[in-house]
Design an enzyme around this catalytic site. Structure first.
Site, PDB file in Angstrom:
ATOM      1  N   ARG A  24       3.014  -3.696  11.560  1.00 46.48           N
ATOM      2  CA  ARG A  24       4.094  -3.290  10.662  1.00 46.48           C
ATOM      3  C   ARG A  24       5.349  -4.100  10.962  1.00 46.48           C
ATOM      4  NH1 ARG A  24       3.813   1.632   8.194  1.00 46.48           N
ATOM      5  NH2 ARG A  24       5.468   0.780   6.922  1.00 46.48           N
ATOM      6  N   GLN A 138       1.368   5.409  -3.608  1.00 51.89           N
ATOM      7  CA  GLN A 138       1.687   6.456  -2.633  1.00 51.89           C
ATOM      8  C   GLN A 138       2.409   7.637  -3.278  1.00 51.89           C
ATOM      9  OE1 GLN A 138       2.411   3.191  -2.267  1.00 51.89           O
ATOM     10  NE2 GLN A 138       2.217   2.525  -0.140  1.00 51.89           N
ATOM     11  N   ASP A 179      11.957   2.009   5.905  1.00 52.89           N
ATOM     12  CA  ASP A 179      11.220   1.465   7.040  1.00 52.89           C
ATOM     13  C   ASP A 179      12.129   0.767   8.040  1.00 52.89           C
ATOM     14  OD1 ASP A 179       8.010   1.462   6.418  1.00 52.89           O
ATOM     15  OD2 ASP A 179       9.211   1.500   4.600  1.00 52.89           O
ATOM     16  N   ASN A 189      12.467  -0.594   1.995  1.00 56.89           N
ATOM     17  CA  ASN A 189      11.561   0.514   1.683  1.00 56.89           C
ATOM     18  C   ASN A 189      10.457  -0.028   0.780  1.00 56.89           C
ATOM     19  OD1 ASN A 189      10.854   3.330   1.923  1.00 56.89           O
ATOM     20  ND2 ASN A 189      11.446   3.568  -0.220  1.00 56.89           N
ATOM     21  N   LYS A 190       9.531   0.822   0.436  1.00 60.12           N
ATOM     22  CA  LYS A 190       8.389   0.407  -0.376  1.00 60.12           C
ATOM     23  C   LYS A 190       8.857  -0.339  -1.632  1.00 60.12           C
ATOM     24  CE  LYS A 190       5.097   0.978   0.836  1.00 60.12           C
ATOM     25  NZ  LYS A 190       4.307   0.089   1.705  1.00 60.12           N
TER      26      LYS A 190
END
Length: 297
Positions: A24, A138, A179, A189-190
């Site tokens: 990650r 998600q 994140d 973020n996503k």
């Protein structure tokens, strides 16, 4: 690890931690937890046997989990204060999943809704709009499941429908997770989060980032320094489809995250309180400072 030699145990643990950390590159919270575990390993290796160290590391992991539950609950409580000001019947939009399926118990971006239920709100007092969050969905698969399971009035929308929903007046506030947050408040973020923030700014809708202090990376001056993970093309061209939907050989852009500029953010909700611009000064007042890196070198 089947060894009784502490030096070998430390070497192998470090190697495994570095490997896990590499999975990650965008998220800092994983590095934070690994760094904490590695710190315990290094500071106590000379006073314990390997068997005792394994128990100590498990103890530390359990402590991190329990602390994470309280951190998420605190974030939820600060977020709920914002919901109370807007009143019952509020429409809430979220992007990706940052709930109990992603973290310990409450999550971050979904924590305000869980706390609302704990504080006596009925599930029908909130209307949650979950962006599906292409390409891994998600929002559709996880956030929508969580909110519906909690009994909350829940809707799934395609990512490109967010502007329509905001313009319609259905949305009173937006909560997203993250994140990694840079010192200036830029955050990753996503993928798709930045677009949501831009639209929210245009329509004057409050946009809040739910971020444990462990995701705030004070070693980065801005979001330009955040590394963005690139994922497989197949997630865009054929995943979820009965047949491939894009022509063979076509190029694909598939970043897992995007970076949202701090100027688009209403505030960043941490377990220590809500930070407002200028974010670096707010973080410093909260006692959030750069930390020594053990694994993420």
């Amino acid at each position: 690890l089947q060894t009784e030699d502490m030096d070998e145990f430390v070497r192998e643990c470090t190697k495994i931690m570095e490997y896990i950390n590499s999975s990650r590159p965008t998220a800092v919270n994983l590095s934070w937890a690994l760094n904490r575990m590695h710190s315990v390993l290094l500071s106590e290796k000379d006073s314990k046997t390997v068997a005792e160290m394994k128990l100590r590391l498990m103890e530390e992991a359990d402590a991190i989990r329990e602390e994470d539950i309280q951190i998420s609950r605190n974030i939820g409580a600060y977020g709920f204060e914002l919901l109370e000001k807007l009143g019952k019947g509020v429409g809430i939009m979220t992007h990706c999943n940052a709930g109990t399926l992603a973290t310990a118990k409450y999550g971050t971006a979904l924590a305000p809704m869980y706390i609302a239920l704990e504080r006596g709100w009925d599930p029908g007092d909130m209307h949650v709009y979950c962006d599906e969050t292409r390409p891994l969905l998600q929002g559709a698969r996880l956030s929508a499941y969580e909110m519906q399971a909690a009994g909350i009035d829940t809707y799934v929308q395609c990512d490109n429908m967010a502007s329509y929903t905001m313009k319609s007046g259905k949305i009173g506030i937006i909560f997203v997770g993250c994140d990694r947050v840079a010192a200036n408040g830029d955050f990753a973020n996503k993928i798709g989060t930045s677009g949501v923030a831009i639209i929210a700014k245009y329509y004057g809708i409050p946009f809040y980032v739910c971020a444990p202090s462990s995701t705030i990376d004070m070693t980065l001056e801005s979001g330009d320094e955040i590394k963005i993970e690139q994922r497989k093309a197949e997630e865009v061209t054929e995943m979820w489809y009965r047949e491939r939907m894009a022509p063979e050989g076509v190029g694909v852009v598939n970043p897992a995250f995007d970076v949202t500029d701090a100027q688009l953010i209403s505030g960043i909700i941490t377990e220590k309180g809500i930070a407002y611009a200028p974010f670096k000064e707010s973080f410093e007042k909260m006692g959030i400072l750069p930390v020594e890196k053990y694994v993420d070198k």
